[in-house]
Design a protein around this motif. Structure first.
Motif, PDB file in Angstrom:
ATOM      1  N   LYS A  69       3.752  -3.414   4.105  1.00 18.00           N
ATOM      2  CA  LYS A  69       4.227  -3.669   2.747  1.00 18.00           C
ATOM      3  C   LYS A  69       3.059  -3.690   1.757  1.00 18.00           C
ATOM      4  N   ARG A  70       1.949  -4.277   2.144  1.00 20.53           N
ATOM      5  CA  ARG A  70       0.797  -4.357   1.248  1.00 20.53           C
ATOM      6  C   ARG A  70       0.205  -2.975   0.989  1.00 20.53           C
ATOM      7  N   GLN A  71       0.200  -2.105   2.023  1.00 22.71           N
ATOM      8  CA  GLN A  71      -0.292  -0.744   1.832  1.00 22.71           C
ATOM      9  C   GLN A  71       0.636   0.035   0.913  1.00 22.71           C
ATOM     10  N   GLN A  72       1.938  -0.155   1.074  1.00 27.05           N
ATOM     11  CA  GLN A  72       2.894   0.519   0.195  1.00 27.05           C
ATOM     12  C   GLN A  72       2.684   0.117  -1.259  1.00 27.05           C
ATOM     13  N   GLN A  73       2.385  -1.147  -1.486  1.00 22.16           N
ATOM     14  CA  GLN A  73       2.179  -1.618  -2.853  1.00 22.16           C
ATOM     15  C   GLN A  73       0.973  -0.940  -3.501  1.00 22.16           C
ATOM     16  N   VAL A  74      -0.155  -0.867  -2.775  1.00 24.20           N
ATOM     17  CA  VAL A  74      -1.347  -0.273  -3.391  1.00 24.20           C
ATOM     18  C   VAL A  74      -1.185   1.231  -3.568  1.00 24.20           C
ATOM     19  N   ILE A  75      -0.495   1.892  -2.646  1.00 22.77           N
ATOM     20  CA  ILE A  75      -0.221   3.323  -2.804  1.00 22.77           C
ATOM     21  C   ILE A  75       0.644   3.553  -4.038  1.00 22.77           C
ATOM     22  N   HIS A  76       1.670   2.737  -4.193  1.00 22.48           N
ATOM     23  CA  HIS A  76       2.564   2.870  -5.348  1.00 22.48           C
ATOM     24  C   HIS A  76       1.810   2.643  -6.654  1.00 22.48           C
ATOM     25  N   LEU A  77       1.013   1.582  -6.714  1.00 18.17           N
ATOM     26  CA  LEU A  77       0.298   1.257  -7.945  1.00 18.17           C
ATOM     27  C   LEU A  77      -0.775   2.282  -8.267  1.00 18.17           C
ATOM     28  N   MET A 127     -15.050  -0.730   2.920  1.00 14.55           N
ATOM     29  CA  MET A 127     -14.967   0.707   2.657  1.00 14.55           C
ATOM     30  C   MET A 127     -15.599   1.039   1.312  1.00 14.55           C
ATOM     31  N   PRO A 128     -16.684   1.823   1.287  1.00 11.61           N
ATOM     32  CA  PRO A 128     -17.285   2.229   0.016  1.00 11.61           C
ATOM     33  C   PRO A 128     -16.318   3.083  -0.782  1.00 11.61           C
ATOM     34  N   GLU A 129     -16.555   3.137  -2.083  1.00 13.63           N
ATOM     35  CA  GLU A 129     -15.690   3.910  -2.985  1.00 13.63           C
ATOM     36  C   GLU A 129     -15.590   5.359  -2.545  1.00 13.63           C
ATOM     37  N   ASN A 130     -16.715   5.953  -2.080  1.00 10.73           N
ATOM     38  CA  ASN A 130     -16.698   7.383  -1.761  1.00 10.73           C
ATOM     39  C   ASN A 130     -15.939   7.705  -0.486  1.00 10.73           C
ATOM     40  N   LEU A 131     -15.532   6.690   0.282  1.00 11.89           N
ATOM     41  CA  LEU A 131     -14.755   6.947   1.477  1.00 11.89           C
ATOM     42  C   LEU A 131     -13.260   6.964   1.191  1.00 11.89           C
ATOM     43  N   LEU A 132     -12.910   6.764  -0.070  1.00  8.85           N
ATOM     44  CA  LEU A 132     -11.501   6.764  -0.441  1.00  8.85           C
ATOM     45  C   LEU A 132     -11.005   8.161  -0.794  1.00  8.85           C
ATOM     46  N   SER A 133     -11.828   9.163  -0.578  1.00 10.35           N
ATOM     47  CA  SER A 133     -11.484  10.516  -1.000  1.00 10.35           C
ATOM     48  C   SER A 133     -10.806  11.284   0.123  1.00 10.35           C
ATOM     49  N   PHE A 134      -9.498  11.442   0.005  1.00  7.82           N
ATOM     50  CA  PHE A 134      -8.725  12.331   0.859  1.00  7.82           C
ATOM     51  C   PHE A 134      -8.037  13.302  -0.097  1.00  7.82           C
ATOM     52  N   PHE A 149      -2.738   3.095 -11.755  1.00  9.19           N
ATOM     53  CA  PHE A 149      -3.663   2.014 -12.058  1.00  9.19           C
ATOM     54  C   PHE A 149      -4.947   2.224 -11.262  1.00  9.19           C
ATOM     55  N   ASP A 150      -6.078   1.754 -11.800  1.00  6.16           N
ATOM     56  CA  ASP A 150      -7.326   1.847 -11.053  1.00  6.16           C
ATOM     57  C   ASP A 150      -7.466   0.628 -10.134  1.00  6.16           C
ATOM     58  N   SER A 151      -8.517   0.641  -9.306  1.00  5.98           N
ATOM     59  CA  SER A 151      -8.693  -0.419  -8.314  1.00  5.98           C
ATOM     60  C   SER A 151      -8.830  -1.790  -8.956  1.00  5.98           C
ATOM     61  N   HIS A 211      -7.825   2.925   1.668  1.00  9.46           N
ATOM     62  CA  HIS A 211      -8.460   3.758   2.696  1.00  9.46           C
ATOM     63  C   HIS A 211      -7.597   3.819   3.959  1.00  9.46           C
ATOM     64  N   THR A 212      -7.158   2.657   4.441  1.00  8.32           N
ATOM     65  CA  THR A 212      -6.372   2.644   5.672  1.00  8.32           C
ATOM     66  C   THR A 212      -4.999   3.281   5.466  1.00  8.32           C
ATOM     67  N   ALA A 213      -4.422   3.098   4.282  1.00 10.76           N
ATOM     68  CA  ALA A 213      -3.115   3.705   4.001  1.00 10.76           C
ATOM     69  C   ALA A 213      -3.225   5.223   3.953  1.00 10.76           C
ATOM     70  N   LEU A 214      -4.239   5.722   3.266  1.00 10.99           N
ATOM     71  CA  LEU A 214      -4.427   7.166   3.179  1.00 10.99           C
ATOM     72  C   LEU A 214      -4.754   7.768   4.542  1.00 10.99           C
ATOM     73  N   HIS A 215      -5.514   7.026   5.331  1.00 11.00           N
ATOM     74  CA  HIS A 215      -5.831   7.509   6.680  1.00 11.00           C
ATOM     75  C   HIS A 215      -4.556   7.623   7.514  1.00 11.00           C
ATOM     76  N   ALA A 216      -3.677   6.619   7.405  1.00  6.71           N
ATOM     77  CA  ALA A 216      -2.422   6.644   8.143  1.00  6.71           C
ATOM     78  C   ALA A 216      -1.539   7.799   7.684  1.00  6.71           C
ATOM     79  N   LEU A 217      -1.498   8.041   6.368  1.00  6.17           N
ATOM     80  CA  LEU A 217      -0.696   9.154   5.851  1.00  6.17           C
ATOM     81  C   LEU A 217      -1.283  10.487   6.281  1.00  6.17           C
ATOM     82  N   ARG A 218      -2.601  10.544   6.346  1.00  9.21           N
ATOM     83  CA  ARG A 218      -3.261  11.783   6.796  1.00  9.21           C
ATOM     84  C   ARG A 218      -2.870  12.092   8.239  1.00  9.21           C
ATOM     85  N   GLN A 219      -2.845  11.058   9.080  1.00  7.91           N
ATOM     86  CA  GLN A 219      -2.448  11.261  10.467  1.00  7.91           C
ATOM     87  C   GLN A 219      -0.995  11.698  10.556  1.00  7.91           C
ATOM     88  N   SER A 220      -0.159  11.137   9.710  1.00 12.48           N
ATOM     89  CA  SER A 220       1.252  11.533   9.682  1.00 12.48           C
ATOM     90  C   SER A 220       1.399  12.983   9.259  1.00 12.48           C
TER      91      SER A 220
END
Length: 210
Positions: free
Chosen positions: A152-160, A117-124, A166-168, A187-196
């Motif tokens: 659990k891994r997605q929750q960790q990166v969302i939290h951080l 996932m390129p950096e620019n696809l992380l924009s939601f 923190f930056d990437s 990217h996948t975590a934000l996509h899942a939250l967007r769907q929610s």
């Protein structure tokens, strides 16, 4: 021993305003300034507790580890190195301490589909803003429920990323994975939250129409 057992006696505030201020606070603490140490504790102990809960459900282990961390910091203050980010230093120290108790801190190095996932696809923009300011919204419970459905891994990166800011690169360092893997997980975590979020809005609209 509970985390709050250290008596700091200093009013709580948000994170420090600048890197220079952090450096001064850290240097003062290393020089033996008890008020600087108390300030560091009050600023970051609650954040460490929140972060620890993303790693393990053993609350007593987390509290004991944080308590031990600050005791060791004070005793070894004269030998500590300078830092430009007290929070990053403490988060990494806590993670290392928890790892000694055989707590599984592993995070797979790639996301489930292995996509890059390129950096620019992380924009939601809306969802990211929603996460960053969830305490100010009426959707707090719904957001927490949605985040709880992430891996659990997605929750960790969302939290951080969105709660601890923190930056990437820093997240990759903390978790011991590649920076690209952090971007994939975000990217996948934000996509899942967007769907929610879309589902939440759909259910709300349907309830208003019936």
């Amino acid at each position: 021993m509970a985390v709050h057992s250290i008596n700091v006696g200093v009013g709580a505030k948000n994170d420090l305003a600048s890197v220079d201020t952090e450096q001064l606070l850290w240097d003062s603490f290393r020089g033996g300034d008890r008020s600087a140490f108390a300030r560091i504790y009050e600023l970051y102990a609650p954040k460490l507790l929140s972060y620890g809960r993303k790693i393990t459900t053993d609350s007593q282990r987390i509290e004991d580890s944080i308590q031990d961390l600050f005791v060791e910091l004070w005793k070894g203050r004269a030998n500590l190195s300078p830092t430009t980010s007290i929070k990053f230093y403490l988060f990494r120290a806590l993670r290392n301490k928890l790892s000694r108790f055989r707590i599984d801190l592993s995070v797979p190095d790639t996301d489930t589909d292995g996509a890059i996932m390129p950096e620019n696809l992380l924009s939601f923009p809306f969802e990211a803003e929603w996460i960053a300011h969830e305490e100010e919204t009426a959707q707090t419970a719904s957001l927490q429920q949605a985040i709880g459905c992430l891996s659990k891994r997605q929750q960790q990166v969302i939290h951080l990323r969105y709660y601890q800011h923190f930056d990437s690169h820093q997240i990759a360092d903390l978790l011991g994975i590649h920076e690209q893997s952090v971007r994939n997980l975000l990217h996948t975590a934000l996509h899942a939250l967007r769907q929610s979020f879309i589902l939440l809005v759909t259910l709300l609209v349907n309830s208003l129409l019936t």
